[in-house]
Design an enzyme around this catalytic site. Structure first.
Site, PDB file in Angstrom:
ATOM      1  N   HIS A 167     -22.717  17.557 103.582  1.00 46.88           N
ATOM      2  CA  HIS A 167     -22.611  16.881 104.879  1.00 46.88           C
ATOM      3  C   HIS A 167     -22.784  17.838 106.050  1.00 46.88           C
ATOM      4  O   HIS A 167     -22.862  17.407 107.204  1.00 46.88           O
ATOM      5  CB  HIS A 167     -21.257  16.172 104.992  1.00 46.88           C
ATOM      6  CG  HIS A 167     -21.342  14.868 105.726  1.00 46.88           C
ATOM      7  ND1 HIS A 167     -22.335  14.573 106.634  1.00 46.88           N
ATOM      8  CD2 HIS A 167     -20.542  13.765 105.709  1.00 46.88           C
ATOM      9  CE1 HIS A 167     -22.149  13.373 107.135  1.00 46.88           C
ATOM     10  NE2 HIS A 167     -21.077  12.860 106.589  1.00 46.88           N
ATOM     11  N   ASP A 180     -27.053  13.871 106.851  1.00 51.37           N
ATOM     12  CA  ASP A 180     -26.228  12.759 107.307  1.00 51.37           C
ATOM     13  C   ASP A 180     -26.497  11.538 106.435  1.00 51.37           C
ATOM     14  O   ASP A 180     -27.468  11.489 105.664  1.00 51.37           O
ATOM     15  CB  ASP A 180     -26.498  12.437 108.782  1.00 51.37           C
ATOM     16  CG  ASP A 180     -27.972  12.164 109.049  1.00 51.37           C
ATOM     17  OD1 ASP A 180     -28.488  11.159 108.509  1.00 51.37           O
ATOM     18  OD2 ASP A 180     -28.606  12.943 109.781  1.00 51.37           O
TER      19      ASP A 180
END
Length: 496
Positions: A466, A470
């Site tokens: 992350h 995204d």
């Protein structure tokens, strides 16, 4: 196998100089130490003396100091230069970042004659299994480790009496004066009889190794050999008298999955790929993950595989779903290059990889291996099938090379081959994405008009870093991959 090299510095004063004349001729002033001949360009470039360059219509002069240190690189260990003739054979650097290896087996024993490039032993790093070969011709004088030991890179594996050297005149007492590193109480079978380091029991290394496998202290065993020497039969008899020491041959392997249940606790060392998994998963747990789960209709994929099998004329090729999934994954990554990237935490940079080196997680008896298929973007489905088969065979035999397991850019974990529906995989750093694929199974599907019909469905779970990816990027990428799988004719249309 390249040996551990050391640099040997030599200081050689020179008073010579080179001059480039206006006529384009390379000349050097003569002295009592030079011959009046035109030097070659190679000799000039390799010279370590003072030099000057002067060109026509140019006043620039470039000089090198007349006395410099010259560096030569040798693959000999420093001990190799000793006139004694006893040569240390160290564990060579088997790959970038490798600090230690597990010794799996010896191909020689003490006293054996060895030729150059003859295999000496087999070791396993946390990346691959490698054979260590000899760079010398001679006789094995002393072996310092036994199978199962962890050896640091650069440590001496064995000592050799190099053929034709002064070492051939050394006696056995001279060899015993060489102090090896401190080891366990086991040695390689076939070497001389010695005392147990933990006590005074006489035994051979083979007997001590057997006793260690049983967990027996040789001081507790009654020796029936000469001078009270403990024999193999004595160890077996002692083990038979202790039910808790009965040995199961299958339990002697280090593979974690092969360890059977025992009434008593047993310590199992993690070696090779299992040690790699400990390191990589520990690091991966520190990275912020998120997972994206999707179901894919595989009806067209099933039909395509059936067609491949029906038209297969090569008995050495077995068609499966995986090569098509790998190729379609590469096609999707071409549109979403961040899925095929690596993250540099120190510089906070993302490296977009030009090659699609897709790793395939493989469960073996030696632990989890993740070899990768190189340059998938340039391969056909048939070429991927053959390469996958090659890697699977090497993984099964524990013969993967460092090249096979390095350089991956994304990983596929086919847990469906074992039977799971889906899993939540952890990243194989520094990669930023990993995909776990469940098994393909028939499920009931409702059409828009309310009709129910069976569909071959596969669930995929994409684990992503992350810090780099995204949710929207991963979702769009997954939709692209899903589109190719559900419509293989479009995949074929766009393939290069």
């Amino acid at each position: 196998m390249t040996m551990i090299g050391r640099r040997i510095w030599q200081q050689r004063p020179r008073t010579l100089s080179w001059r480039w004349s206006s006529g384009g001729t390379l000349t050097r002033p003569y002295s009592s130490t030079t011959s009046p001949q035109r030097p070659s360009l190679v000799r000039f470039l390799s010279s370590d003396g003072a030099a000057s360059f002067r060109a026509a219509n140019c006043s620039v002069v470039f000089s090198i100091p007349s006395t410099i240190n010259k560096c030569r690189y040798t693959t000999h260990a420093l001990a190799d230069l000793s006139p004694s003739g006893i040569v240390d054979v160290p564990l060579a650097q088997t790959g970038e970042g490798i600090a230690e290896c597990e010794l799996l087996q010896w191909f020689v024993k003490e006293g054996d004659q060895v030729d150059e490039f003859q295999p000496l032993c087999e070791v396993q790093s946390d990346k691959a299994t490698i054979e260590i070969t000899s760079r010398y011709k001679g006789k094995v004088a002393q072996i310092l480790y036994v199978p199962g030991n962890i050896v640091k890179v650069g440590e001496t594996l064995l000592k050799m009496d190099v053929e034709g050297s002064a070492a051939s005149t050394l006696s056995s007492s001279d060899l015993e004066s060489i102090n090896p590193p401190i080891l366990d109480s086991t040695e390689l079978p076939g070497s001389e009889v010695s005392k147990n380091t933990k006590g005074g029991a006489l035994s051979t290394p083979a007997v001590r190794h057997l006793a260690k496998e049983y967990g027996i202290d040789l001081n507790d065993v009654h020796g029936t050999g000469k001078d009270g020497r403990v024999l193999k039969e004595d160890v077996l008899k002692h083990a038979e008298g202790s039910p808790s020491l009965l040995r199961d041959e299958d339990n002697l392997r280090y593979a974690f999955a092969e360890v059977k249940w025992h009434p008593n606790d047993k310590t199992v060392p993690l070696r090779g790929f299992q040690r790699t998994m400990v390191k990589t998963m520990t690091m991966a747990a520190k990275v912020p993950h998120f997972h994206y789960v999707e179901g894919i209709n595989c009806d067209a994929l099933v039909e395509l595989k059936t067609s491949f099998q029906n038209n297969n004329s090569d008995p050495n090729i077995k068609h499966t779903f995986l090569p098509v999934l790998i190729k379609s994954l590469s096609m999707a990554m071409s549109k979403y290059p961040f899925m095929n990237s690596c993250f540099n935490e120190e510089s906070v940079e993302v490296i977009l990889k030009g090659s699609h080196n897709i790793g395939i997680a493989m469960a073996t008896s030696h632990g989890l291996a993740v070899p990768n298929i190189k340059n998938v973007q340039s391969l056909s489905i048939l070429e991927i099938t053959k390469e996958l088969s090659r890697l699977q065979h090497l993984a099964k035999e524990n013969k993967l090379s460092p090249v096979d397991v390095s350089g991956g850019t994304i990983t596929l974990s086919n847990i469906g081959a074992i039977g799971g529906k889906f899993g939540s995989p952890l990243l194989n750093l520094p990669e930023v994405a990993i995909i776990a694929m469940g098994r393909i199974q028939k499920v009931a599907h409702f059409a828009e008009d309310g009709d129910v019909y069976p569909v071959s469905t596969m669930t995929v779970n994409i684990g992503a870093d992350h810090r780099v990816l995204d949710g929207a990027t991963v979702a769009r990428f997954c939709n692209e991959w899903k589109h190719f799988i559900e419509n293989p004719e479009i995949l074929m249309l766009q393939m290069r």
